[in-house]
Scaffold this active site. Structure first.
Site, PDB file in Angstrom:
ATOM      1  N   LYS A   1       0.844  -1.191   0.000  1.00  0.00           N
ATOM      2  CA  LYS A   1       0.000   0.000   0.000  1.00  0.00           C
ATOM      3  C   LYS A   1       0.878   1.238   0.000  1.00  0.00           C
ATOM      4  CE  LYS A   1      -0.886   0.415   5.015  1.00  0.00           C
ATOM      5  NZ  LYS A   1      -1.951   0.368   6.035  1.00  0.00           N
TER       6      LYS A   1
ATOM      7  N   LYS B   1      -7.293  -6.158  -0.409  1.00  0.00           N
ATOM      8  CA  LYS B   1      -7.966  -5.451   0.677  1.00  0.00           C
ATOM      9  C   LYS B   1      -8.704  -4.237   0.125  1.00  0.00           C
ATOM     10  CE  LYS B   1      -5.266  -4.488   4.125  1.00  0.00           C
ATOM     11  NZ  LYS B   1      -4.012  -3.989   4.741  1.00  0.00           N
TER      12      LYS B   1
END
Length: 233
Positions: A38, A89
């Protein structure tokens, strides 16, 4: 659900969030169980370019499980799933929590591989777990939306965390707890029975999530996790 979801013990594993292949290599060599891609410059759940995620997956080369954050839309989830990560996610903020009709379409974009991220600031999450399971999500995590240093235990009562992880177990969902955590949080949070404890800033130099990953902090976190594994063995 992928075989990699099946755990060999009932104690949490270490999730380390990284922003590039170099950090992924550091996390892999330090022993991270799950390497999560991320962009820390884009808030709690900033997605990296899929091409960077592909490089991260290649660098890890199966030595650890991998996950990556995607924007919470079916096309973005599908694009991130195509990078080869084990898990994708997607954040469900308060409005998206209420729109349960959209859950199935989101989960279908990464069949058996989508993890819902629920923000601690939006309140207890246990009651949402049945709908996530019915829609086809593979798991759920609680994280903090704000990254100003307020940790998950400051925002969510222990009984709410325990209720969340228990609900995930009942509905056969993988579970995770994250949110500005540090190694000192591990002994308490490990007792809630989540599959993963997630870290970024707590493993970076000077505890600043925009700095690089420090392998010594990963080692510290792993030492804190291992006693809980041995004691319950």
């Amino acid at each position: 659900m992928p075989a990699s979801h099946v755990k060999v013990d009932s104690h949490p594993r270490l999730l380390v969030s990284v922003r590039d292949p170099a950090e992924a290599e550091v996390a892999r060599l330090a022993g991270a169980d799950l390497i999560d891609a991320k962009d820390p410059e884009r808030g709690a759940l900033g997605a990296l370019d899929p091409n960077i995620v592909r490089e991260i997956v290649g660098r890890v080369a199966g030595a650890s499980e991998t996950s990556a954050v995607a924007d919470p839309t079916p096309p973005a989830v599908a694009a991130m799933a195509a990078t080869g990560v084990d898990w994708v996610k997607a954040g469900l903020d308060a409005p998206r929590r209420r729109d349960k009709s959209a859950f199935a379409g989101l989960a279908a974009a990464a069949p058996g591989r989508l993890i819902a991220v629920l923000f601690a600031e939006d309140g207890p999450a246990a009651t949402l777990v049945p709908a996530l399971a019915e829609a086809g999500f593979a798991g759920a995590m609680i994280d903090t939306a704000g990254k100003g240093g307020v940790r998950l235990p400051d925002l969510t009562a222990p009984e709410d965390l325990a209720a969340f992880t228990a609900a995930c177990r009942r509905h056969h969902l993988m579970s995770g707890l994250a949110g500005s955590l540090r190694a000192i949080d591990i002994p308490i949070l490990a007792g809630h029975g989540s599959d993963y404890l997630g870290f970024r800033g707590g493993l970076c130099r000077d505890f600043d999530r925009r700095n690089g990953i420090d392998p010594l902090r990963i080692a510290e976190a792993l030492r804190a996790l291992r006693p809980s594994r041995r004691d319950a063995a």
